[in-house]
Design a protein around this motif. Structure first.
Motif, PDB file in Angstrom:
ATOM      1  N   LEU A   5       0.211  -1.307  -2.418  1.00 25.70           N
ATOM      2  CA  LEU A   5       1.515  -0.687  -2.208  1.00 25.70           C
ATOM      3  C   LEU A   5       1.634  -0.234  -0.759  1.00 25.70           C
ATOM      4  CD1 LEU A   5       4.218   0.488  -3.343  1.00 25.70           C
ATOM      5  CD2 LEU A   5       2.963   2.624  -3.760  1.00 25.70           C
ATOM      6  N   GLU A   6       2.778  -0.548  -0.145  1.00 28.16           N
ATOM      7  CA  GLU A   6       3.031  -0.084   1.213  1.00 28.16           C
ATOM      8  C   GLU A   6       4.505   0.319   1.323  1.00 28.16           C
ATOM      9  OE1 GLU A   6       2.440  -1.396   5.895  1.00 28.16           O
ATOM     10  OE2 GLU A   6       1.979  -2.826   4.284  1.00 28.16           O
ATOM     11  N   LEU A   7       4.729   1.542   1.760  1.00 28.34           N
ATOM     12  CA  LEU A   7       6.081   2.036   2.001  1.00 28.34           C
ATOM     13  C   LEU A   7       6.285   2.157   3.500  1.00 28.34           C
ATOM     14  CD1 LEU A   7       6.200   4.949  -0.640  1.00 28.34           C
ATOM     15  CD2 LEU A   7       6.777   2.540  -0.969  1.00 28.34           C
ATOM     16  N   ARG A   8       7.382   1.576   3.988  1.00 29.85           N
ATOM     17  CA  ARG A   8       7.679   1.616   5.420  1.00 29.85           C
ATOM     18  C   ARG A   8       9.055   2.256   5.627  1.00 29.85           C
ATOM     19  NH1 ARG A   8       6.136  -4.655   7.034  1.00 29.85           N
ATOM     20  NH2 ARG A   8       3.874  -4.543   6.604  1.00 29.85           N
ATOM     21  N   VAL A  24       9.564   7.992   4.647  1.00 30.29           N
ATOM     22  CA  VAL A  24       8.207   8.068   4.093  1.00 30.29           C
ATOM     23  C   VAL A  24       7.441   6.784   4.391  1.00 30.29           C
ATOM     24  CG1 VAL A  24       6.883   8.111   1.946  1.00 30.29           C
ATOM     25  CG2 VAL A  24       8.720   9.752   2.308  1.00 30.29           C
ATOM     26  N   ASP A  25       6.230   6.933   4.921  1.00 27.22           N
ATOM     27  CA  ASP A  25       5.315   5.813   5.175  1.00 27.22           C
ATOM     28  C   ASP A  25       4.009   6.087   4.452  1.00 27.22           C
ATOM     29  OD1 ASP A  25       6.754   4.170   7.347  1.00 27.22           O
ATOM     30  OD2 ASP A  25       6.787   6.180   8.206  1.00 27.22           O
ATOM     31  N   LEU A  26       3.619   5.166   3.550  1.00 24.66           N
ATOM     32  CA  LEU A  26       2.369   5.312   2.802  1.00 24.66           C
ATOM     33  C   LEU A  26       1.734   3.948   2.582  1.00 24.66           C
ATOM     34  CD1 LEU A  26       3.328   7.909   0.013  1.00 24.66           C
ATOM     35  CD2 LEU A  26       1.801   8.308   1.951  1.00 24.66           C
ATOM     36  N   ILE A  27       0.403   3.925   2.545  1.00 24.17           N
ATOM     37  CA  ILE A  27      -0.336   2.699   2.254  1.00 24.17           C
ATOM     38  C   ILE A  27      -1.390   3.007   1.187  1.00 24.17           C
ATOM     39  CG2 ILE A  27      -1.930   0.952   3.160  1.00 24.17           C
ATOM     40  CD1 ILE A  27      -0.582   1.138   5.834  1.00 24.17           C
ATOM     41  N   LEU A  28      -1.485   2.132   0.184  1.00 27.04           N
ATOM     42  CA  LEU A  28      -2.486   2.276  -0.877  1.00 27.04           C
ATOM     43  C   LEU A  28      -3.206   0.944  -1.072  1.00 27.04           C
ATOM     44  CD1 LEU A  28      -3.656   4.133  -3.165  1.00 27.04           C
ATOM     45  CD2 LEU A  28      -1.957   3.062  -4.678  1.00 27.04           C
ATOM     46  N   GLN A  29      -4.524   0.947  -0.896  1.00 33.18           N
ATOM     47  CA  GLN A  29      -5.332  -0.251  -1.085  1.00 33.18           C
ATOM     48  C   GLN A  29      -5.794  -0.356  -2.547  1.00 33.18           C
ATOM     49  OE1 GLN A  29      -5.646  -2.473   1.194  1.00 33.18           O
ATOM     50  NE2 GLN A  29      -5.162  -1.380   3.098  1.00 33.18           N
ATOM     51  N   GLU A 166      -2.368  -5.416 -17.494  1.00 34.00           N
ATOM     52  CA  GLU A 166      -3.331  -5.440 -16.389  1.00 34.00           C
ATOM     53  C   GLU A 166      -2.656  -5.377 -15.015  1.00 34.00           C
ATOM     54  OE1 GLU A 166      -5.726  -8.897 -17.085  1.00 34.00           O
ATOM     55  OE2 GLU A 166      -6.903  -7.895 -18.645  1.00 34.00           O
ATOM     56  N   PRO A 167      -1.880  -4.338 -14.757  1.00 36.46           N
ATOM     57  CA  PRO A 167      -1.221  -4.217 -13.451  1.00 36.46           C
ATOM     58  C   PRO A 167      -2.221  -3.848 -12.363  1.00 36.46           C
ATOM     59  CG  PRO A 167      -0.902  -2.218 -14.706  1.00 36.46           C
ATOM     60  CD  PRO A 167      -1.618  -3.167 -15.620  1.00 36.46           C
ATOM     61  N   ARG A 168      -1.824  -4.081 -11.116  1.00 41.34           N
ATOM     62  CA  ARG A 168      -2.673  -3.699  -9.987  1.00 41.34           C
ATOM     63  C   ARG A 168      -2.336  -2.309  -9.472  1.00 41.34           C
ATOM     64  NH1 ARG A 168      -5.237  -6.781  -6.478  1.00 41.34           N
ATOM     65  NH2 ARG A 168      -3.892  -6.281  -4.698  1.00 41.34           N
ATOM     66  N   HIS A 198     -11.405  -1.171 -13.048  1.00 36.59           N
ATOM     67  CA  HIS A 198     -10.437  -2.260 -12.906  1.00 36.59           C
ATOM     68  C   HIS A 198      -9.919  -2.435 -11.480  1.00 36.59           C
ATOM     69  CE1 HIS A 198     -10.145  -2.749 -17.326  1.00 36.59           C
ATOM     70  NE2 HIS A 198     -10.253  -1.425 -17.361  1.00 36.59           N
ATOM     71  N   ALA A 199     -10.404  -1.625 -10.540  1.00 37.69           N
ATOM     72  CA  ALA A 199     -10.005  -1.729  -9.123  1.00 37.69           C
ATOM     73  C   ALA A 199      -8.486  -1.699  -8.953  1.00 37.69           C
ATOM     74  CB  ALA A 199     -10.577  -2.983  -8.497  1.00 37.69           C
ATOM     75  N   ILE A 200      -7.826  -0.862  -9.762  1.00 34.51           N
ATOM     76  CA  ILE A 200      -6.373  -0.720  -9.628  1.00 34.51           C
ATOM     77  C   ILE A 200      -6.064   0.356  -8.585  1.00 34.51           C
ATOM     78  CG2 ILE A 200      -5.862  -1.445 -11.989  1.00 34.51           C
ATOM     79  CD1 ILE A 200      -5.626   1.482 -12.770  1.00 34.51           C
ATOM     80  N   GLY A 201      -4.857   0.346  -8.064  1.00 36.50           N
ATOM     81  CA  GLY A 201      -4.400   1.431  -7.204  1.00 36.50           C
ATOM     82  C   GLY A 201      -3.710   2.469  -8.057  1.00 36.50           C
ATOM     83  N   LEU A 202      -3.978   3.731  -7.788  1.00 35.33           N
ATOM     84  CA  LEU A 202      -3.384   4.816  -8.575  1.00 35.33           C
ATOM     85  C   LEU A 202      -2.645   5.777  -7.659  1.00 35.33           C
ATOM     86  CD1 LEU A 202      -3.092   6.528 -11.217  1.00 35.33           C
ATOM     87  CD2 LEU A 202      -5.234   7.660 -10.566  1.00 35.33           C
ATOM     88  N   VAL A 203      -1.366   5.994  -7.960  1.00 35.97           N
ATOM     89  CA  VAL A 203      -0.590   7.050  -7.308  1.00 35.97           C
ATOM     90  C   VAL A 203      -0.359   8.118  -8.359  1.00 35.97           C
ATOM     91  CG1 VAL A 203       1.568   7.702  -6.185  1.00 35.97           C
ATOM     92  CG2 VAL A 203       0.547   5.470  -5.721  1.00 35.97           C
TER      93      VAL A 203
END
Length: 538
Positions: A5-8, A24-29, A166-168, A198-203
């Motif tokens: 996820l990337e917010l620009r 808002v600018d955010l990056i999630l690996q 199985e979302p990322r 599961h190597a998912i990104g969590l917000v």
């Protein structure tokens, strides 16, 4: 590696020109956890809902929202439908409201699988059982309805649904609000393990920095639509730089911190009163060997309250703590005369609580209830004046009604009173609604307040204001309070004594410093161990 996820420069403006999110600018690996903190209206849920275009039609979104490198704003509806659940999913805040009450849990988990995955229909039941196992629920819960599950179990079902395809990316919006500390710890542990496995990104969204700090690697703090602080969880929680972050951190004190004892975070000009020593002598309220049993549907009995001996002194604040189902609300209902005991006694000023309707009405004038959710406690069609005057009319208190309503509003610190009288509940903030509920109780000039989770649904800063109000009412009016809560920080903040309930029994009671700093019972120790602590951060 492409960020999940990337917010620009994300900006969201609603009808009327209100800019809810500003740049808002955010990056999630993948495999990372990001906490988004802030109070109601700061824009954090707007950010979350914008990712999958779940905002109202009047919302104007600018900037870029990249999900696995693809801008969701440019997606066709068909592509967006495919991405929802399969690419990213949301765990909504109110599990009870998000689940369909008339459909079994298994069918609800199966629905996104049938709509958004390629799994054959005959294999869906096995996938549902697998998902239930992942969130540590037995497979037979698939046949249950939502009302047959506890709050923590319903929240786990929501997490299972979010994982179904199985979302990322998973966005969890206040996933532990109103859960007791043990269930909260279990839900947070499930989320942490799923991210790792599961190597998912969590917000994760919350107003409680300690909860976010115990789960997330990085924290972003929002205020008035902007990110005002961003960094590692340990740095943001332990060394907050922005004034708003400092206020959030102060709102949830650490049990054992002497600086927060009788000092809830408040910006009210009235400040905090000097510590008041409760009056000695005969307790204001006392239960003796109180027992409340309920007959089970299939036969047998549930012992909701078992042989409980509890005291509340004059001018004393007692916190009654325990997890959901421990019997604390049943105990409160019995104290109020709303539930008849199976055996034992409830005494007020040394006299048995009456059973007759007229005498019981007089008793309830002196012992008033403050409900957990002010939005449901107030009639949406009644003005503030009518809500407070209703109790005066029911109890037929002599005197000028307008003056009594004014005095109650002033005591609850809703000033000037005339400004609030014609207002409807939906026109008030959460904290103002809770003050109206308290004013309705104060209008009857009670001796004791029974407050059931009085700040569970409130923002961090508002929570401090209400707790400070309870301390001021105790100092000014000599008002005693029995505060029912699962929040040990609240007990440390304002209570003189704490009583711990477990499976219907009062397992430990005494001064707050003794019970919370030197617990004797294993259950009390487990409650304290379940608290999310900044000290546990890496």
């Amino acid at each position: 590696m492409t960020p999940v996820l990337e917010l620009r420069d994300l900006r969201v403006t609603y009808a009327g020109g209100h800019e809810a999110v500003r740049g808002v600018d955010l990056i999630l690996q993948p495999g990372q956890t990001l906490g988004l903190a802030g109070e109601s209206g700061c824009g954090k849920s707007t950010v979350a809902m914008s990712v999958l275009r779940l905002l109202p039609k009047d919302a104007v979104i600018t900037g870029e929202i990249l999900l696995d490198g693809e801008d969701t704003q440019a997606m066709t509806w068909g592509r967006l439908r495919a991405v929802r659940w399969a690419g990213a999913s949301i765990v909504f805040q109110g599990a009870m409201h998000a689940l369909n009450p008339v459909r079994r849990i298994g069918r609800q988990i199966a629905e996104p699988i049938l709509l958004h995955s390629t799994i054959p229909a005959e294999k869906v039941p096995a996938r549902v059982a697998e998902l239930l196992a992942q969130v540590e629920l037995p497979a037979d819960k698939a046949d249950a309805y939502p009302h047959e599950l506890s709050g923590g179990q319903k929240q786990r079902v929501m997490i299972a649904m979010a994982l179904a395809c199985e979302p990322r990316l998973i966005i969890a919006d206040e996933p532990t609000t109103a859960l007791d500390v043990i269930v909260q710890a279990q839900v947070l542990q499930v989320l942490t393990r799923l991210v790792t496995d599961h190597a998912i990104g969590l917000v994760m969204i919350s107003h409680d920095l300690s909860v976010l700090g115990s789960v997330c690697e990085r924290l972003a703090v929002m205020y008035e639509g902007e990110i005002v602080e961003l960094g590692t969880a340990a740095t943001v929680v332990r060394e907050p730089q922005h004034a708003h972050t400092q206020a959030l951190a102060a709102a949830f004190p650490t049990v054992g911190d002497p600086l927060s004892r009788y000092v809830p975070a408040t910006t009210n000009p009235a400040g905090l009163p000097e510590r008041v020593t409760p009056s000695a002598g005969e307790p204001l309220l006392r239960t003796e060997s109180l027992r409340v049993d309920f007959r089970k549907r299939g036969g047998g009995w549930t012992h909701a309250v078992s042989e409980v001996n509890l005291e509340v002194g004059r001018g004393e604040i007692v916190a009654l703590v325990g997890q959901s189902g421990s019997g604390k609300t049943t105990l409160a209902r019995t104290v109020l005369g709303l539930q008849e005991p199976t055996s034992g006694k409830v005494l007020f000023e040394g006299k048995l609580v009456p059973r007759g309707s007229r005498a019981l009405r007089d008793y309830r004038r002196q012992v008033q209830l403050v409900l957990q959710d002010p939005a449901s406690a107030l009639n949406p069609r009644q003005s503030v004046y009518e809500a407070i005057a209703e109790g005066l009319r029911i109890h037929r208190l002599p005197g000028d009604e307008h003056e009594q309503v004014t005095a109650a509003l002033e005591a609850a610190e809703l000033r000037p009173a005339e400004r609030f009288m014609p207002v409807l509940p939906h026109q008030l903030s959460g904290g103002q609604r809770q003050r109206v509920v308290i004013a309705g109780a104060l209008a009857l000039q009670p001796r004791l307040l029974v407050a059931d989770e009085p700040v569970a649904s409130l923002d961090a800063s508002v929570r401090g204001e209400i707790l400070a109000l309870l301390l001021r009412l105790r100092a000014q009016l000599g008002l005693a309070a029995l505060v029912i809560t699962h929040d040990l920080g609240l007990a440390w903040n304002i209570a003189d004594r704490v009583a711990v309930m477990y499976q219907g029994e009062l397992v430990e009671a005494g001064p707050v410093e003794h019970v919370l700093l030197e617990p004797r019972h294993a259950y009390t120790k487990s409650l304290l161990a379940a608290l999310p602590e900044a000290a546990a951060l890496p």
